[in-house]
Scaffold this active site. Structure first.
Site, PDB file in Angstrom:
ATOM      1  N   HIS A 120       1.893  -0.833  -4.064  1.00 42.75           N
ATOM      2  CA  HIS A 120       3.323  -0.842  -3.727  1.00 42.75           C
ATOM      3  C   HIS A 120       4.207  -1.198  -4.934  1.00 42.75           C
ATOM      4  O   HIS A 120       5.431  -1.053  -4.848  1.00 42.75           O
ATOM      5  CB  HIS A 120       3.614  -1.830  -2.598  1.00 42.75           C
ATOM      6  CG  HIS A 120       3.032  -1.428  -1.279  1.00 42.75           C
ATOM      7  ND1 HIS A 120       3.283  -0.199  -0.696  1.00 42.75           N
ATOM      8  CD2 HIS A 120       2.186  -2.077  -0.428  1.00 42.75           C
ATOM      9  CE1 HIS A 120       2.625  -0.116   0.460  1.00 42.75           C
ATOM     10  NE2 HIS A 120       1.953  -1.243   0.642  1.00 42.75           N
ATOM     11  N   ASP A 157      -5.371   3.749   1.506  1.00 46.84           N
ATOM     12  CA  ASP A 157      -4.749   2.604   2.185  1.00 46.84           C
ATOM     13  C   ASP A 157      -3.833   3.157   3.278  1.00 46.84           C
ATOM     14  O   ASP A 157      -3.248   4.225   3.109  1.00 46.84           O
ATOM     15  CB  ASP A 157      -3.944   1.778   1.168  1.00 46.84           C
ATOM     16  CG  ASP A 157      -3.396   0.488   1.744  1.00 46.84           C
ATOM     17  OD1 ASP A 157      -3.979  -0.575   1.447  1.00 46.84           O
ATOM     18  OD2 ASP A 157      -2.398   0.528   2.485  1.00 46.84           O
ATOM     19  N   HIS A 159      -0.999   2.272   4.228  1.00 43.14           N
ATOM     20  CA  HIS A 159       0.414   2.321   3.832  1.00 43.14           C
ATOM     21  C   HIS A 159       0.598   3.303   2.676  1.00 43.14           C
ATOM     22  O   HIS A 159      -0.311   3.470   1.847  1.00 43.14           O
ATOM     23  CB  HIS A 159       0.888   0.932   3.389  1.00 43.14           C
ATOM     24  CG  HIS A 159       0.722  -0.121   4.442  1.00 43.14           C
ATOM     25  ND1 HIS A 159      -0.362  -0.974   4.474  1.00 43.14           N
ATOM     26  CD2 HIS A 159       1.508  -0.432   5.503  1.00 43.14           C
ATOM     27  CE1 HIS A 159      -0.241  -1.787   5.520  1.00 43.14           C
ATOM     28  NE2 HIS A 159       0.879  -1.481   6.161  1.00 43.14           N
ATOM     29  N   ASP A 244      -6.954  -1.055   5.514  1.00 42.37           N
ATOM     30  CA  ASP A 244      -6.106  -1.419   6.645  1.00 42.37           C
ATOM     31  C   ASP A 244      -5.846  -0.260   7.603  1.00 42.37           C
ATOM     32  O   ASP A 244      -5.100  -0.408   8.580  1.00 42.37           O
ATOM     33  CB  ASP A 244      -4.782  -2.045   6.157  1.00 42.37           C
ATOM     34  CG  ASP A 244      -4.203  -1.352   4.933  1.00 42.37           C
ATOM     35  OD1 ASP A 244      -4.692  -0.260   4.582  1.00 42.37           O
ATOM     36  OD2 ASP A 244      -3.263  -1.896   4.336  1.00 42.37           O
TER      37      ASP A 244
HETATM   38 ZN   LIG Z   1      -1.892  -1.322   3.063  1.00 46.40          ZN
END
Ligand SMILES: [Zn+2]
Length: 339
Positions: A120, A157, A159, A244
């Site tokens: 991120h 991931d 996200h 995740d």
């Molecule tokens: Zn994540």
């Protein structure tokens, strides 16, 4: 090779989901399995100049200064503690060292397991538990220090890897492909985001709906990521490996299991064997502790265990998911005839 460093434990986030217990449970799980034959290696700190190839000095200084002053919240999710700057340098250094060792042939594959995670973190902005973008620093290092022309990053991931997307948005030397739940934090990664300038077509965003499980994830690897990789012909593959998307994870709603991670890792290993390129993984998220330990172990087993069958025979067993068909249709603009 399994890269780690004790400074990861000094990134003190308290009861935050991205906490030191994540690495302890990975260690316990791998310890119980004899480390699956992986050599444990202590990661060096990344050189400042190597980090500067991705992040401007003022961003590095901000993290350094906040840590020196005992820490601070960067935003509601992202913490700097007194030990975070050192931890972040070793997290980046682990990913860089992974690239060095893969490219000098000293290990066939590897896994860099540190905190804080990285995907991120944008060029000038820490966010989403991430301070420096470890996988991006490693990919840039592969180009700058080893002279590579083409690096592929696959981010599984749950996200969107908005930081990696941002850093390589105009870049045609790093092909970034992300599979992520949408809608979900951080809200970026629409299929229409394909990169910009010279990098148009070199960002591939594949959003998936809540509830997406093993078969669709694996189909996207076998039927979308693999054909793109065959066209792009990377000289190195890095996996931004968050866990995740696991069915037990508290921060998202996908349904991937340990077997799904193993299948994706096996497919990518077979793909890299076919392309004759090295590959390794860098830890991102994963917040259901037991599931995280088991999923990392399953991934390592598939990356480094007895060789899996070639990807073509695996693909034959797996129907092409509708998500894959839609992604392939969108990719025709940049990679005509891809299938
Ligand atoms: Zn994540």
């Amino acid at each position: 090779m399994f890269l780690e460093h004790p400074s990861s434990m000094g990134h003190d986030t308290g009861s935050h989901p991205e906490q030191a217990a994540r690495l302890r449970i990975i260690e316990r799980e791998l310890d119980a399995r004899g480390w699956l034959g992986f050599e444990r290696v202590q990661s060096p700190a990344a050189d400042r100049a190597t980090v500067q190839a991705v992040h401007p000095e003022r961003h590095i200084e901000l993290i350094e200064r906040l840590a020196e002053h005992g820490g601070a919240m960067i935003d509601a999710d992202t913490i700097v503690s007194a030990g975070s700057f050192e931890a972040a340098l070793h997290a980046a250094g682990g990913a860089v060292s992974l690239v060095d060792r893969l490219l000098d042939g000293s290990a066939p594959t590897g896994f860099s397991a540190h905190r804080p995670p990285g995907h991120h973190a944008e060029t000038s902005r820490a966010m989403g538990f991430c301070l420096f973008n470890n996988v991006a620093i490693a990919a840039r290092h592969a180009i700058n220090a080893h002279g590579l022309d083409r690096v592929m990053i696959i981010d599984w991931d749950v996200h969107h890897g908005n930081g990696t997307d941002d850093i390589f948005h105009e870049d045609d030397q790093v092909l970034f492909l992300s599979i992520h739940e949408s809608p979900l934090y951080p809200g970026t990664g629409a299929a229409s985001d394909v990169g910009s300038g010279a990098g148009r077509g070199y960002t591939v965003n594949v959003p998936v709906a809540a509830g997406t499980g093993d078969d669709v994830y694996r189909s996207l690897i076998d039927h979308v990521a693999a054909p793109v990789a065959r066209r792009f012909a990377p000289q190195l593959l890095l996996i931004s490996a968050g866990f995740d998307a696991h069915v037990d994870d508290p921060l998202a709603d996908c349904c991937v299991t340990e077997a799904g991670y193993a299948a994706m890792a096996a497919s990518l290993r077979a793909l890299c064997t076919e392309l004759g390129i090295p590959f390794g993984a860098v830890l991102e998220g994963g917040y259901a502790l037991t599931a995280l330990g088991r999923s990392v172990a399953a991934t390592l087993e598939a990356l480094g265990g007895p060789a899996p069958p070639p990807v073509s025979s695996q693909s034959g067993e797996l129907a092409v998911a509708d998500d894959s068909r839609r992604a392939l249709a969108r990719l025709q603009e940049f990679w005509p005839g891809i299938a």
